[in-house]
Design a protein around this motif. Sequence first.
Motif, mmCIF file in Angstrom:
data_model
loop_
_atom_site.group_PDB
_atom_site.id
_atom_site.type_symbol
_atom_site.label_atom_id
_atom_site.label_comp_id
_atom_site.label_asym_id
_atom_site.label_seq_id
_atom_site.Cartn_x
_atom_site.Cartn_y
_atom_site.Cartn_z
ATOM 1 N N ASP A 177 4.670 -44.104 7.375
ATOM 2 C CA ASP A 177 6.046 -43.565 7.359
ATOM 3 C C ASP A 177 6.219 -42.461 6.310
ATOM 4 O O ASP A 177 7.309 -41.883 6.204
ATOM 5 C CB ASP A 177 7.056 -44.687 7.079
ATOM 6 N N THR A 178 5.189 -42.173 5.553
ATOM 7 C CA THR A 178 5.291 -41.134 4.531
ATOM 8 C C THR A 178 5.651 -39.796 5.181
ATOM 9 O O THR A 178 4.938 -39.342 6.091
ATOM 10 C CB THR A 178 3.945 -40.981 3.786
ATOM 11 N N PRO A 179 6.739 -39.178 4.750
ATOM 12 C CA PRO A 179 7.107 -37.892 5.362
ATOM 13 C C PRO A 179 6.178 -36.766 4.903
ATOM 14 O O PRO A 179 5.652 -36.794 3.779
ATOM 15 C CB PRO A 179 8.533 -37.650 4.852
ATOM 16 N N VAL A 180 5.949 -35.808 5.779
ATOM 17 C CA VAL A 180 5.229 -34.597 5.366
ATOM 18 C C VAL A 180 6.174 -33.416 5.490
ATOM 19 O O VAL A 180 6.984 -33.348 6.418
ATOM 20 C CB VAL A 180 3.945 -34.356 6.193
ATOM 21 N N GLN A 181 6.055 -32.530 4.515
ATOM 22 C CA GLN A 181 6.942 -31.373 4.499
ATOM 23 C C GLN A 181 6.133 -30.091 4.585
ATOM 24 O O GLN A 181 4.917 -30.108 4.379
ATOM 25 C CB GLN A 181 7.772 -31.394 3.206
ATOM 26 N N ASP A 182 6.836 -29.038 4.857
ATOM 27 C CA ASP A 182 6.200 -27.741 4.991
ATOM 28 C C ASP A 182 5.377 -27.442 3.730
ATOM 29 O O ASP A 182 5.877 -27.563 2.619
ATOM 30 C CB ASP A 182 7.296 -26.677 5.177
ATOM 31 N N GLY A 183 4.140 -27.066 3.907
ATOM 32 C CA GLY A 183 3.300 -26.703 2.771
ATOM 33 C C GLY A 183 2.519 -27.868 2.186
ATOM 34 O O GLY A 183 1.675 -27.676 1.313
ATOM 35 N N ASP A 184 2.790 -29.104 2.645
ATOM 36 C CA ASP A 184 2.016 -30.247 2.150
ATOM 37 C C ASP A 184 0.564 -30.128 2.598
ATOM 38 O O ASP A 184 0.277 -29.629 3.685
ATOM 39 C CB ASP A 184 2.588 -31.570 2.683
ATOM 40 N N GLU A 185 -0.308 -30.627 1.738
ATOM 41 C CA GLU A 185 -1.732 -30.612 2.059
ATOM 42 C C GLU A 185 -2.168 -32.039 2.378
ATOM 43 O O GLU A 185 -2.090 -32.918 1.524
ATOM 44 C CB GLU A 185 -2.502 -30.087 0.838
ATOM 45 N N VAL A 186 -2.570 -32.278 3.611
ATOM 46 C CA VAL A 186 -3.024 -33.613 4.011
ATOM 47 C C VAL A 186 -4.549 -33.618 4.030
ATOM 48 O O VAL A 186 -5.167 -32.742 4.630
ATOM 49 C CB VAL A 186 -2.463 -33.993 5.400
ATOM 50 N N SER A 187 -5.131 -34.593 3.346
ATOM 51 C CA SER A 187 -6.595 -34.697 3.301
ATOM 52 C C SER A 187 -7.022 -36.082 3.750
ATOM 53 O O SER A 187 -6.434 -37.075 3.335
ATOM 54 C CB SER A 187 -7.109 -34.494 1.868
ATOM 55 N N ILE A 188 -8.029 -36.107 4.590
ATOM 56 C CA ILE A 188 -8.647 -37.379 4.966
ATOM 57 C C ILE A 188 -9.974 -37.448 4.231
ATOM 58 O O ILE A 188 -10.781 -36.521 4.295
ATOM 59 C CB ILE A 188 -8.873 -37.470 6.488
ATOM 60 N N LEU A 189 -10.166 -38.541 3.499
ATOM 61 C CA LEU A 189 -11.357 -38.669 2.667
ATOM 62 C C LEU A 189 -12.110 -39.950 3.005
ATOM 63 O O LEU A 189 -11.486 -40.975 3.273
ATOM 64 C CB LEU A 189 -10.958 -38.725 1.184
ATOM 65 N N GLU A 191 -17.880 -47.770 -6.960
ATOM 66 C CA GLU A 191 -16.828 -47.267 -6.086
ATOM 67 C C GLU A 191 -16.259 -46.025 -6.748
ATOM 68 O O GLU A 191 -15.962 -46.042 -7.943
ATOM 69 C CB GLU A 191 -15.747 -48.336 -5.930
ATOM 70 N N ILE A 192 -16.139 -44.952 -5.970
ATOM 71 C CA ILE A 192 -15.562 -43.729 -6.529
ATOM 72 C C ILE A 192 -14.084 -43.681 -6.168
ATOM 73 O O ILE A 192 -13.711 -43.851 -5.000
ATOM 74 C CB ILE A 192 -16.305 -42.476 -6.002
ATOM 75 N N ASP A 193 -13.250 -43.501 -7.175
ATOM 76 C CA ASP A 193 -11.803 -43.407 -6.960
ATOM 77 C C ASP A 193 -11.531 -42.257 -5.983
ATOM 78 O O ASP A 193 -11.981 -41.132 -6.216
ATOM 79 C CB ASP A 193 -11.137 -43.134 -8.314
ATOM 80 N N PRO A 194 -10.814 -42.532 -4.883
ATOM 81 C CA PRO A 194 -10.577 -41.471 -3.892
ATOM 82 C C PRO A 194 -9.955 -40.208 -4.479
ATOM 83 O O PRO A 194 -10.205 -39.112 -3.983
ATOM 84 C CB PRO A 194 -9.630 -42.124 -2.887
ATOM 85 N N VAL A 195 -9.153 -40.358 -5.538
ATOM 86 C CA VAL A 195 -8.534 -39.145 -6.094
ATOM 87 C C VAL A 195 -9.606 -38.242 -6.728
ATOM 88 O O VAL A 195 -9.488 -37.014 -6.705
ATOM 89 C CB VAL A 195 -7.380 -39.495 -7.068
ATOM 90 N N GLU A 196 -10.679 -38.848 -7.224
ATOM 91 C CA GLU A 196 -11.789 -38.034 -7.744
ATOM 92 C C GLU A 196 -12.511 -37.333 -6.596
ATOM 93 O O GLU A 196 -12.925 -36.177 -6.717
ATOM 94 C CB GLU A 196 -12.766 -38.894 -8.549
ATOM 95 N N ILE A 197 -12.651 -38.044 -5.477
ATOM 96 C CA ILE A 197 -13.278 -37.424 -4.295
ATOM 97 C C ILE A 197 -12.432 -36.235 -3.840
ATOM 98 O O ILE A 197 -12.956 -35.168 -3.518
ATOM 99 C CB ILE A 197 -13.414 -38.450 -3.145
ATOM 100 N N LEU A 198 -11.111 -36.432 -3.857
ATOM 101 C CA LEU A 198 -10.185 -35.363 -3.457
ATOM 102 C C LEU A 198 -10.380 -34.122 -4.332
ATOM 103 O O LEU A 198 -10.484 -32.991 -3.824
ATOM 104 C CB LEU A 198 -8.748 -35.876 -3.579
ATOM 105 N N HIS A 199 -10.459 -34.330 -5.641
ATOM 106 C CA HIS A 199 -10.593 -33.181 -6.547
ATOM 107 C C HIS A 199 -11.959 -32.490 -6.407
ATOM 108 O O HIS A 199 -12.042 -31.262 -6.459
ATOM 109 C CB HIS A 199 -10.324 -33.622 -7.992
ATOM 110 N N VAL A 200 -12.991 -33.281 -6.187
ATOM 111 C CA VAL A 200 -14.318 -32.679 -5.972
ATOM 112 C C VAL A 200 -14.318 -31.903 -4.652
ATOM 113 O O VAL A 200 -14.832 -30.781 -4.578
ATOM 114 C CB VAL A 200 -15.422 -33.759 -5.967
ATOM 115 N N ASP A 201 -13.687 -32.486 -3.640
ATOM 116 C CA ASP A 201 -13.629 -31.821 -2.330
ATOM 117 C C ASP A 201 -12.927 -30.465 -2.444
ATOM 118 O O ASP A 201 -13.377 -29.470 -1.880
ATOM 119 C CB ASP A 201 -12.905 -32.725 -1.332
ATOM 120 N N ARG A 202 -11.830 -30.452 -3.208
ATOM 121 C CA ARG A 202 -11.099 -29.178 -3.362
ATOM 122 C C ARG A 202 -11.933 -28.144 -4.105
ATOM 123 O O ARG A 202 -11.933 -26.968 -3.746
ATOM 124 C CB ARG A 202 -9.798 -29.425 -4.126
ATOM 125 N N ASP A 203 -12.641 -28.590 -5.135
ATOM 126 C CA ASP A 203 -13.470 -27.647 -5.886
ATOM 127 C C ASP A 203 -14.613 -27.129 -5.019
ATOM 128 O O ASP A 203 -14.927 -25.930 -5.030
ATOM 129 C CB ASP A 203 -14.013 -28.315 -7.155
#
Lengths: 91, 140
Positions: free
Chosen positions: A73-85, B54-66
């Motif tokens: 339910d998290t809203p997304v707004q214009d310019g938000d960056e969505v990442s799947i990790l 386990e790698i904290d996903p926020v660290e993965i996010l920052h590495v991915d962006r770099d």
Amino acid sequence: MPVEVRLPTLLRSQAGGQASVVVSGDTIGEVIEALVAEYPGTASQILNQDGTLHKFVNVYVNDDDVRYLSAFDTPVQDGDEVSILPAVAGG
Amino acid sequence: MLRLPNEIYLQMIGHCITGLPDEACGLLTGPYGSGEIVGCYPTRNAAASARLYEIDPVEILHVDRDAQKRGVDIIGVFHSHTHTDAYPSPTDVAQALDPGWHYVLVSLRDTHPVVRSYSIVDGEITEESVVVLTHAAKAS
């Protein structure tokens, strides 16, 4: 609204090799739904059979894990960056 | 084949030794589909354990962006085994998601660290050679 979703390398082969895709949605749930509708091969790696988020996948809106916001339910707004990790862990 | 500069090779081992007695871990970047490692990002072990990492996903996010800024991707992960071989454990295999990644193990069991690299595809482990590039090798 159109939202850009950054894909992990794991999912790119299911999305024509693209590193990011633009899909439409006003919430994370809608964005994910649109993503798997357009690229069905990604579904089994993002979602469990009951439609919940796979435990080996993390979805971020900007710097926030959606599990700690309002999940689908998290809203997304214009310019938000969505990442799947991917989850990265082992023993 | 995994090819990495000597600096990164030493950085990985140093991070693993610094992490003792816990396992240590980090991410490796380069062109996806290749074994050319161009970046090393030591991370915290969020599991803070001698048996798990386990790698904290926020660290993965920052590495991915770099990595994205540099035109490369995360293409591998390294972690230490403090008391066992440099070979993927069943837990490592179960959680190896990306068939294109390089899974690097650093064993600290013996006096000298042992570094080995694997691909893990659908649970199948395949070892690959590890080539450490010295300055002389890079110039050739």
